[in-house]
Design a protein around this motif. Structure first.
Motif: not given
Lengths: 81, 435
Positions: B283-284, B323-324, B249-250, B246-247, B280-281, B319-320, B316
């Motif tokens: 959006r809700q 987000m964190k 994007t990176p 699932m990576m 990055v989106s 990115f992580y 990676v």
């Protein structure tokens, strides 16, 4: 509730919330790929798992097999606990 | 806390919207168009032009915001978009019959011209061009003002246009909500500002970012690179193996950065790091997110000295961690603090390396317009072509369409030569080939 069931319940709820699905659309046999998860949503899930169980799956070397279903992911988390 | 506004004609800008206004200011300061983007659709047939014109007129009546103007609150300086009381629809559709033998080349020329055509002051912030090809197919291009739409919002508007064509009468209030002016969350905004500041300091420690240099500023150009189902599947498999499941994007970011490092290496400069602000989106998933900008930025950087494996690991990790630490959210909130500043100051702020960098990257991984037909015709392809502000002057926009991936390279004249463009254009298709 057993540990596996607790993890499974958490995953179902979290995936439904992140992907904006109904909880009834997510079950232990759901595959993340089939649910349409992308990199960003996946990382959101990994962070939620880390916050809840203290497990850093990305460091632990998560594989595609672990993501074949939410049940497989729950088992992997349990292994790391 | 966000408060709902009673005045439905006044739409307060978010922090990101104000940054976009700064980018718009920079675009207008250079020759060429506004800060706008196209959504281009390849249609299997040609829709009825008069019916299309009627639907575009309905859109203008339905959404007076399209004919609005930027204003500022005299008391607190908060910028807002003011919709007019009444809207008289204007003709925003240009129809062109293509007769040239090289259809693709002719289409590209018309669309490049359209990309570089600014919106006129008395016209709505939406324009359409229909190119009718000799084989009966057509290309519909819609030009969106980035001050009013982001890429996903643009696709949402295409969905509304399709609904109007089918005879539906959607309720305009479902698609827009007036919010703000966000004057009651100062402590939270300053806390978010601290997170942003820490990230910026961490990047500065990495080295001096490479920039592509000055452009001639005449025209924004673009090329489209398409990965079919098989190539995209191969790319995703490789990303899974090398960057982790699932990576994708990176992996894509690392691939683009490697091409950029090769370009700087050929130029012989002292290349230390590349910074690629990736949108990055935020959006809700609500219907009322059609208008304005609902994204933020992750500053993805990499060193020239890294190996392929190190770079992947770094992307990676970034990115992580972003987000964190909720950096994208924090940035969007912290930018609210900038709204009292004058637009020329914001224009300078939006050119800073943290927000501009070496090249901009965007990936739209979810289709907002997912219908198989538009205006009664089969949709063969859909892609986005953004106009890139003078700084950084180069952008890579990717959108998924079904099981395919479309990649648009967009740049201002003179910033990159043909050989360098080839390095960048071939980077992702090569990554899809077996190694």
């Amino acid at each position: 509730m057993s540990k596996t069931a607790e993890i499974q319940d958490f995953l179902n709820k979290e995936v439904a919330m992140i992907l904006r699905l109904k909880e009834s659309d997510v079950n232990e046999n759901s595959s993340l790929n089939d649910l349409g998860i992308n990199s960003m949503a996946f990382v959101e899930l990994l962070i939620a798992i880390e916050n809840k169980f203290g497990v850093q799956l990305i460091q632990a070397g998560i594989t595609q097999t672990d993501l074949s279903s939410l049940k497989a992911l729950a088992l992997r988390i349990e292994q790391e606990l | 806390m966000t408060t709902r506004q009673n005045n439905p004609r006044r739409f307060y800008l978010s922090g990101i919207d104000w940054i976009v206004q700064g980018m718009q200011y920079n675009c207008q300061a250079a020759p060429g168009g506004d800060y706008q983007f196209l959504i281009i659709l390849h249609l299997a047939g040609t829709p009825d032009t008069e019916k299309l014109r009627g639907c575009l007129n309905k859109l203008q009546t339905m959404f007076p915001l399209l004919s609005g103007k930027l204003r500022r609150n005299w008391f607190n300086l908060a910028p807002y978009w003011q919709a007019p009381r009444q809207t008289v629809p204007k003709n925003i559709l240009t129809v062109v019959d293509i007769h040239e033998p090289d259809m693709e080349q002719a289409c590209h020329q018309y669309l490049t011209g359209f990309l570089n055509t600014p919106f006129k002051a008395d016209m709505p912030k939406l324009a359409a061009m229909l190119l009718i090809l000799p084989d009966g197919s057509s290309r519909l291009a819609l030009s969106f003002d980035h001050c009013l739409f982001d890429a996903a919002g643009g696709e949402q508007l295409v969905t509304v246009l399709n609904d109007l064509w089918r005879g539906a009468e959607p309720d305009a209030s479902d698609f827009m909500t007036a919010e703000g002016p966000w004057l009651n969350e100062w402590r939270h905004q300053f806390t978010c500002g601290r997170t942003v500041n820490r990230s910026e300091l961490a990047i500065r420690k990495q080295g001096i970012p490479s920039v592509l240099g000055r452009n001639s500023g005449d025209t924004n150009r673009y090329i489209l690179i398409q990965l079919d189902e098989a190539d995209f599947a191969a790319l995703a498999r490789r990303a899974d193996i090398e960057a982790g499941p699932m990576m994708l994007t990176p992996f894509l970011v690392a691939t683009i950065q490697e091409a950029l490092h090769r370009i700087f290496s050929r130029r012989g400069g002292s290349n230390s790091i590349c910074i690629c602000p990736m949108t990055v989106s935020l959006r809700q998933g609500r219907r009322d997110e059609l208008f304005f900008n609902r994204w933020s930025i992750m500053p993805m950087y990499s060193s020239a000295n890294n190996t392929h494996e190190e770079r992947l690991k770094q992307q990676v990790g970034l990115f992580y961690n972003y987000m964190k630490t909720k950096l994208p959210y924090s940035l969007s909130k912290a930018c609210l603090l900038c709204r009292p500043l004058p637009l020329p100051v914001i224009a300078r702020f939006s050119q800073k390396p943290f927000s501009a960098g070496t090249a901009a990257i965007a990936l739209l991984s979810q289709m907002e317009f997912d219908s198989a037909t538009l205006l009664g015709e089969e949709v063969k392809e859909l892609y986005h072509v953004p106009r890139i502000p003078p700084s950084p002057g180069l952008g890579v926009f990717m959108n998924r369409r079904g099981s395919r991936l479309n990649i648009t390279l967009s740049w201002t004249d003179g910033i990159i030569n043909d050989d360098e463009l080839e390095i960048l254009a071939s980077a992702i298709p090569q990554a899809a080939k077996p190694t």
